[in-house]
Write a protein that holds these residues in place. Sequence first.
Motif, short mmCIF file in Angstrom:
data_model
loop_
_atom_site.label_atom_id
_atom_site.label_comp_id
_atom_site.label_asym_id
_atom_site.label_seq_id
_atom_site.Cartn_x
_atom_site.Cartn_y
_atom_site.Cartn_z
N TYR A 77 -19.57 46.23 -37.84
CA TYR A 77 -19.08 44.94 -38.33
C TYR A 77 -18.23 44.32 -37.23
N LEU A 78 -18.57 43.08 -36.86
CA LEU A 78 -17.87 42.40 -35.77
C LEU A 78 -17.04 41.23 -36.32
N ALA A 79 -15.79 41.17 -35.89
CA ALA A 79 -14.88 40.10 -36.31
C ALA A 79 -14.33 39.37 -35.10
N THR A 80 -14.22 38.05 -35.21
CA THR A 80 -13.51 37.27 -34.21
C THR A 80 -12.81 36.12 -34.91
N LYS A 81 -12.18 35.21 -34.11
CA LYS A 81 -11.27 34.24 -34.72
C LYS A 81 -11.36 32.87 -34.05
N CYS A 104 -20.66 36.87 -27.58
CA CYS A 104 -20.80 38.17 -28.23
C CYS A 104 -22.26 38.61 -28.34
N GLY A 105 -23.18 37.68 -28.10
CA GLY A 105 -24.59 38.02 -28.15
C GLY A 105 -25.09 38.36 -29.54
N VAL A 106 -24.57 37.66 -30.54
CA VAL A 106 -24.97 37.92 -31.92
C VAL A 106 -25.40 36.61 -32.60
N GLU A 107 -26.06 36.75 -33.73
CA GLU A 107 -26.48 35.57 -34.49
C GLU A 107 -25.54 35.26 -35.64
N TYR A 108 -24.66 36.19 -35.94
CA TYR A 108 -23.69 35.97 -37.03
C TYR A 108 -22.49 36.89 -36.80
N PHE A 109 -21.37 36.53 -37.45
CA PHE A 109 -20.19 37.39 -37.45
C PHE A 109 -20.01 37.94 -38.86
N ASP A 110 -19.73 39.22 -38.93
CA ASP A 110 -19.51 39.85 -40.23
C ASP A 110 -18.21 39.36 -40.85
N ARG A 144 -24.06 32.55 -41.28
CA ARG A 144 -23.64 32.84 -39.91
C ARG A 144 -22.26 33.48 -39.89
N ILE A 145 -21.56 33.40 -41.00
CA ILE A 145 -20.33 34.14 -41.25
C ILE A 145 -20.53 34.84 -42.58
N LYS A 146 -20.33 36.14 -42.59
CA LYS A 146 -20.52 36.88 -43.84
C LYS A 146 -19.26 36.85 -44.70
N HIS A 147 -18.09 36.94 -44.06
CA HIS A 147 -16.82 36.93 -44.81
C HIS A 147 -15.78 36.13 -44.02
N LEU A 148 -15.11 35.22 -44.71
CA LEU A 148 -14.15 34.33 -44.08
C LEU A 148 -12.73 34.66 -44.52
N GLY A 149 -11.81 34.73 -43.57
CA GLY A 149 -10.41 35.02 -43.89
C GLY A 149 -9.48 34.40 -42.86
N PHE A 150 -8.25 34.88 -42.82
CA PHE A 150 -7.29 34.34 -41.85
C PHE A 150 -6.29 35.42 -41.46
N SER A 151 -5.70 35.22 -40.28
CA SER A 151 -4.59 36.08 -39.86
C SER A 151 -3.34 35.22 -39.85
#
Length: 396
Positions: A77-81, A104-110, A144-151
């Motif tokens: 599972y990959l996360a970015t911000k 990141c070379g991906v089609e979506y972020f987990d 394209r985003i599986k789960h959305l949150g915040f820091s």
Amino acid sequence: MIYNSFKDKKLSALAFGAMRLPVDEGGKIDEKHTFDMVDLAMKSGVNYYDTAYPYHGGMSEVVMGKALARYPRESFYLATKFPGHQISSSYDPKGVFEEQLAKCGVEYFDFYLLHNVYENSIGVYMDEKLGILDYFVEQKRLGRIKHLGFSTHGGLDTIKKFLDYCGDEMEFCQIQLNYLDWTLQDAKAKYDLLCSRNIPVFVMEPVRGGRLAKLDEQTEAAMRKARPDDSIASWAMRWLMGKSGVTTVLSGMSNLEQTLDNIKTFSSRQPLTESEQAIIDSAVAKMHSAVPCTSCRYCVDGCESKINIPMMISIYNEIKFSPSVNASMRIEAMPEENRPAACISCGKCVKVCPQNIDIPAVLKDLVQATSKMPKWADISREREEAAKKLKASTRK
């Protein structure tokens, strides 16, 4: 590796943070060392990897993308911000997001986070004209985003305000949580708020940037006597195992030794015992000894400059313990007339303080301490320039 549930997923209780990756003598990320760390983490069952747009001058996403590309996409599972916390002349959620996917070379972020919702950035994230929240909600709808949150490094009121505005869209929240900040930064209140709203807690800075990996001699001796085979840092990790609202703990590992130690700690669930918690409590009491403010707020009512004195003392204690831009950032977010420099030394606060604290002297010392620290606005500009240079170099 132990795991915790997040919706339909099982997340490793230990998460791989990519803010403090190993670097070479020139300051560039040591890719081979990083790959070795990722290989060890993957082999040991770590499945959550966290990076961000500004980390390592924009290169953290690139290197982590390369490291993880050697594994099946469904195995991690990959996360970015999104860097809405950075002071900027403009914000381009679409441009940044597309760039991040490419880096990141991906089609979506987990998992995708709005980066550091705090007092100065909450207006950016809530500005409907900028459309930041709407854009990422749409990317989630598109898959394209599986789960959305915040820091967040913001205060309790700021977090409440943001959750009241868009809490239904936020599936998780990442906060600074450790046994020192439980009281020093009132992280307990933030944790309790998130738990009351059924928002899973993702932890950052569990060892406070390494500060909780080295304590006073007496405390370390007690820890080693109780658990001779365990590191000092492992106590901070095990303290978090006792918090039921915590889903995963991000550790910004910088070498294989730290990675090995963390994997060992998270190989089994062993929350602190009562006697071990007593050792932690004693250590925290020593670290809290700077200014003994109890936040009674008697001083606030009569302050002509309307300074939130308990907050200022909390920031003062934090900076004295471990200087951090996250502390001074909270001061920069305030109106100038309410900052510690606005104190006129009238002495009214001293007369009503039950702890007999020389508050004007503390505020004056705080001004001097923060004047020597880098300004968040300057850091933001430097990161923005670094991102522009990176983008320009990749186009050549």
